[in-house]
Design a protein around this motif. Sequence first.
Motif, PDB file in Angstrom:
ATOM      1  N   TYR A  96       0.829  -1.204   0.000  1.00  0.00           N
ATOM      2  CA  TYR A  96       0.000   0.000   0.000  1.00  0.00           C
ATOM      3  C   TYR A  96       0.867   1.258   0.000  1.00  0.00           C
ATOM      4  CZ  TYR A  96      -3.648   3.278   1.395  1.00  0.00           C
ATOM      5  OH  TYR A  96      -4.509   4.331   1.444  1.00  0.00           O
ATOM      6  N   CYS A 156      -2.479   1.908  -9.012  1.00  0.00           N
ATOM      7  CA  CYS A 156      -3.474   1.809  -7.935  1.00  0.00           C
ATOM      8  C   CYS A 156      -4.549   0.784  -8.287  1.00  0.00           C
ATOM      9  CB  CYS A 156      -4.090   3.186  -7.712  1.00  0.00           C
ATOM     10  SG  CYS A 156      -4.869   3.394  -6.097  1.00  0.00           S
ATOM     11  N   GLU A 195      -9.664   6.537  -3.297  1.00  0.00           N
ATOM     12  CA  GLU A 195      -8.442   7.338  -3.261  1.00  0.00           C
ATOM     13  C   GLU A 195      -8.167   7.953  -4.634  1.00  0.00           C
ATOM     14  OE1 GLU A 195      -4.978   9.003  -1.626  1.00  0.00           O
ATOM     15  OE2 GLU A 195      -6.427   7.775  -0.526  1.00  0.00           O
ATOM     16  N   LEU A 196      -8.346   7.144  -5.679  1.00  0.00           N
ATOM     17  CA  LEU A 196      -8.158   7.653  -7.042  1.00  0.00           C
ATOM     18  C   LEU A 196      -9.202   8.706  -7.394  1.00  0.00           C
ATOM     19  CD1 LEU A 196      -7.302   4.536  -9.245  1.00  0.00           C
ATOM     20  CD2 LEU A 196      -5.868   6.531  -8.830  1.00  0.00           C
ATOM     21  N   ASP A 203       2.646   8.126  -6.856  1.00  0.00           N
ATOM     22  CA  ASP A 203       1.728   9.105  -7.444  1.00  0.00           C
ATOM     23  C   ASP A 203       2.434  10.089  -8.369  1.00  0.00           C
ATOM     24  OD1 ASP A 203       3.161  10.412  -5.521  1.00  0.00           O
ATOM     25  OD2 ASP A 203       1.426  11.303  -4.497  1.00  0.00           O
ATOM     26  N   VAL A 250       2.465   1.913  -3.418  1.00  0.00           N
ATOM     27  CA  VAL A 250       1.563   2.507  -4.404  1.00  0.00           C
ATOM     28  C   VAL A 250       1.366   3.991  -4.130  1.00  0.00           C
ATOM     29  CG1 VAL A 250      -0.815   2.528  -5.233  1.00  0.00           C
ATOM     30  CG2 VAL A 250       0.385   0.361  -4.965  1.00  0.00           C
ATOM     31  N   LEU A 278      -9.259   2.002  -2.179  1.00  0.00           N
ATOM     32  CA  LEU A 278      -8.240   2.402  -3.146  1.00  0.00           C
ATOM     33  C   LEU A 278      -8.863   3.140  -4.330  1.00  0.00           C
ATOM     34  CD1 LEU A 278      -5.942  -0.755  -3.148  1.00  0.00           C
ATOM     35  CD2 LEU A 278      -5.206   1.571  -2.618  1.00  0.00           C
TER      36      LEU A 278
END
Length: 503
Positions: A417, A433, A455-456, A424, A420, A452
């Motif tokens: 995690y 991701c 998050e994107l 960014d 990843v 996740l």
Amino acid sequence: MNRFRYSSHNLYSLLSQPKSPLHPPTLPSQTLVSLDPSSIDFSNSNQFHTNSSCSSTIPSVSSTGSCPDSALASPFSIKFRSLHLYRGGYIDKGLLVNLYLVKHHCYGTSSSVNQCGFRNVGVNELRYFASHKQVRDILGMIRRKDNDLESKVRSMNVSLNLKMCSRFFEELNNQKRDALAVCDWIRYAHPSCRNDVHSMVIDNLGRLGNYDAMARVLSEFAKKKVRLVPLAFEFVSLSPLKEATVMKVVDVLKAVEEPTRGSGLCSLIKMFSAVGSFDMAELVMQLSERKATFYKIMVVEKCGKGDFEGAADLVEVMRKHGLKPEAKIYNYVLSTLCKHDKSAEAGALFEEMLASECAPDPITYEIFVCHSCKAGNFDLARKLLDRMNAQGIEPRVSMHGVILKGYFNLKRFEEAYEYVMACDRYICFPAICSTLARLYVKADNVIVAHNLLLELIDRGLRPDQSVYTNVFRRLIDTGRTALAEDLRSRLSSIGSKSTMGAG
């Protein structure tokens, strides 16, 4: 291998570093929950597909050749696709019966079928695949050495598959009869895989030693931009005087224009390399020209046979002849060395690559990253990534995927995690991701995958569509309908022009 030398500060010294100690997974309570990734298959990136409806309709054909008013658009088995009826959906039994009544093996279209709506196929006549009886009849004509063979077989108006063509050429070769009388018909009757058929014509003439005819035919092939395949030179491998035969063939090819000339020389080298006759492949280059493409063929075959030293020697020979090996050639050798756990040799060759001013590409680094992750040496993988960043080389998504899969296999989920989130800065961050989310879905932890994707979306980025679809369906299946609807709503709010991850 003695030829590989390395210093204490080269890549091998990094490859030889002790593995990082394994730490038990520590999962952030707000995002990650416990999971047991007992069966993770990162390579399986199949996307979900739905059967698209037909965009246009195709009328079925009755046994009389007439068209009913209703029209269907359905796929069917491959033997019907030559009618160009494939459109999507499911087969309709009535259409299947009607097509069978027409003929269940056919190629092209006829005027009667055109009237029923079959358009733009590109052939003026309906030609059926030759039946077993027709094949026997043609073989009989060949054996009888009929003078008007071509006119007779043309009048049959049939189409051939590659297996049928091979039988005809085999019979011609056994009869020691050239294929000139029927080669035009065979090419006409077998419109697909024409390079194979053209190559069988050359092989036939070679078996008969008719190099004058071969030169004429190759000149015609060159005008049509024909590319030969190794099948064209089987007669060379059967010749008791291979060197003399190679000299004759190369002389003929040298007088031919591209692309037939280049493809013929490549095919010769492929054929000899495949059977381990690298000295004969070298002879072909001596008689014609030396090209990096030819050496690449030989390097690949050497690596496939486990001859790492021989493959590395070929790279050295290239340099001696003024050819600069490209990164792809080095990558074949490096990949094979790493695959066989020859880290010292791989590291030394990598140093040679750098010394020869051949810049590594993303695949070069990916080879070593895969090898280090397989050994659990993630520190080296990180160092290689740093080196790529310093050189301005963007890692491929597959390279990040290897690292993530390695973390998952060792159940180091928190590190995966964090890795990843540290990516960014890469353009492919949405894809990275999405890859991690896919791994969590496979590990049966849809909540982390859901977080996740959020998050994107919070960053204005779109996740990979297949991953999103999978997560959405898994949320529905596990009774988390509210989370699924919220995910869909938030995704629709960011707009279609946002960056999408390519899983």
